[in-house]
Design a protein around this motif. Sequence first.
Motif: not given
Length: 284
Positions: A42-70
Amino acid sequence: MDYQKKFRVKPGEKLRLKKLDPSFTGEHESEAIAKEATEHSRAKLAHEQNLLYAEHKHSVLIVLQAMDAGGKDGTIKHVFSGVNPQGVHVASFKQPTEPELAHDFLWRVHPHTPGRGQISIFNRSHYEDVLVTRVHKLIDKATWTRRYREICDFEALLVQSGTTILKFFLHISKEEQLARFAQRLEDPGRNWKISEADYTERALWDDYIEAFEDAIRATSTHEAPWYVIPSNAKWFRNLAVSKIIADAMADLHLAYPPPSVNLAEIRRKYHAAAHEAVGGGKKA
Ligand code: ATP
Ligand code: MG
């Protein structure tokens, strides 16, 4: 354990969800044991997001799918709890509206894709248009087969434009789903989440599984892979998803951009004077 490798569906791989254990928790026997690893990711993800935002070069798309209540909502809540909300956009896709139905199925999705520096999370997605519509016989095989191609082309376009795409199927068992429905019925804090549709859709479980297997197999590409995450244990699901996202972002080698101004000059010309003006440097 390398979760990226373990849970990724390879292009063209024949996927049988029945053969994948939704209760798998890897080398972690309990939530307590996994705590440190979860916090680390979780901490690593927060750090990477900080870099992503600052660098303003790449973007990330997360797709979540599941059965109901998944566990789509719970995943978003936990995995992104340490992340700066300024850089994240969550889009939830419900039953299409009239104007949405009057357009092609990707029309409503495209505006929610992430811009540079941003993460977009899709809570359900364009995949509903090859899942629920197929199960309810609103489209025929020729249509969902064509849509697989259109989805791959659409995602390839996003990747070409600098977006990293990670798609997660949160895999729960039919028993676990029923247990979660029971919780929603019993717990006043969760009553609002249960609906009749949850039970009528559950009756179509096998059809959904088949639709998921076909869709995932047809659209798990090298650039936009699907990950099937064992999700009966919520804590393991959170660990696996956060680790995969953090590792994928680390692979981008994100970096803070160089300053756009001359720091030495600003220090000399402005900062020293400002410091002086507030009495800096004087002994009390
Ligand atoms: P929760 O897990 O909290 O119940 P949810 O994502 O299931 O959240 P709901 O409002 O209960 O949210 O359900 C949204 C519904 O919209 C789902 O039944 C889903 O299948 C349906 N839906 C989403 N996209 C489409 C689509 N393109 N065509 C038809 N139905 C869709
Ligand atoms: Mg629902």
